[in-house]
Write an enzyme that holds these catalytic residues in place. Structure first.
Site: not given
Length: 273
Positions: A49-50, A88, A118, A120, A187
């Site tokens: 999602d970056s 993501d 993925k 978080e 991270e």
């Protein structure tokens, strides 16, 4: 007529088997052409999602939508053939309930053809990870500096400075691993803690600003290529793409203004009668 077997993509199971073995290599990609370049060198491609920061100039990843992730995930799948593709799950697409997470993960896998998602979060997401993996969704976790939580974390801060923070990180990683995550991105975590987590959890650990002891590493492609002027401390620039692009654009602009481009070799003549 002989039938040739298609080149099989790596799977989440293949990545999981690399625990404690050969290092896992990963980079982000958001386009078909960049996916095609990195595909032969990496084990998995992360459609992060970056892309909100890299492609759209957003300050955080929070505004990224599920539709954006599916669109770019599909592009990366078209451009690659060998690496596992992990997409993501964006903010708001999985936190509400395990059912919501499964529904949206199923959309991603169905509509892109990717091999894993993925998400978080630590202990509070363990139930969701277990719910998804029991229903056939390969899940990669992400603990430590979690960009989707930037508004509650007070910015992009290194995690694990305090004893309390270190304990919380270790518990988060273990909970996600025990819930069934095949890998965990770690991270912005202080090195000794990332090393301890790697030794303790059964899941493959993927470092980004963590530790060389992690089972693998991931970087944002544009960061390591030198396309972005500023990069975090944990990035090594393996290229200087920004300088090359600026040089090429400047040369193009000059050629147009001085009328040396286009030349005779770049235009089409009339068809001979």
């Amino acid at each position: 007529m002989s039938v040739q077997n298609k080149l099989r993509r790596l799977t989440a199971v293949d990545i999981a088997k690399r625990k404690g073995g050969e290092k896992v290599v990963s980079l982000t990609a958001y386009h078909a052409h960049t996916a095609g370049i990195v595909d032969q060198y990496v084990d998995f491609i992360l459609v992060g999602d970056s892309l909100g920061n890299v492609m759209h100039g957003l300050e955080t990843t929070v505004p990224v939508t599920l539709e954006m992730m599916i669109l770019q995930g599909l592009a990366v799948m078209r451009g690659s053939s060998r690496a596992l593709v992990v997409v993501d799950m964006p903010f708001g697409s999985y936190e509400e309930s395990p059912q919501q997470a499964f529904h949206n993960a199923a959309r991603i896998l169905k509509e892109t053809g990717a091999g894993a998602v993925k998400l978080e979060g630590g202990k509070h997401m363990a139930e969701t990870v277990a719910f998804m993996t029991r229903r056939g969704v390969p899940v990669m976790g992400h603990v430590g500096l979690t960009p989707q939580s930037v508004n509650t974390m007070g910015g992009f801060r290194v995690q694990g400075r305090s004893e309390e923070g270190q304990k919380a990180l270790e518990e988060d990683a273990m909970a996600i691993s025990e819930a069934g995550a095949f890998a965990i991105v770690m991270e912005g975590i202080v090195e000794p803690v990332a090393r301890r987590i790697t030794e303790a959890v059964p899941a493959v650990t993927i470092g980004i600003g963590a530790s060389p002891a992690c089972d693998g590493q991931v970087l944002v492609l544009e960061d390591m290529l030198g396309l972005n002027e500023w990069v975090p401390k944990f990035v090594r620039k393996f290229g200087s793409l920004r300088a090359h692009i600026e040089e090429a654009v400047a040369a193009y602009a000059e050629a147009v203004r001085e009328e040396s481009f286009p030349g005779p070799e770049h235009v089409y003549g009339e068809k001979p009668k």
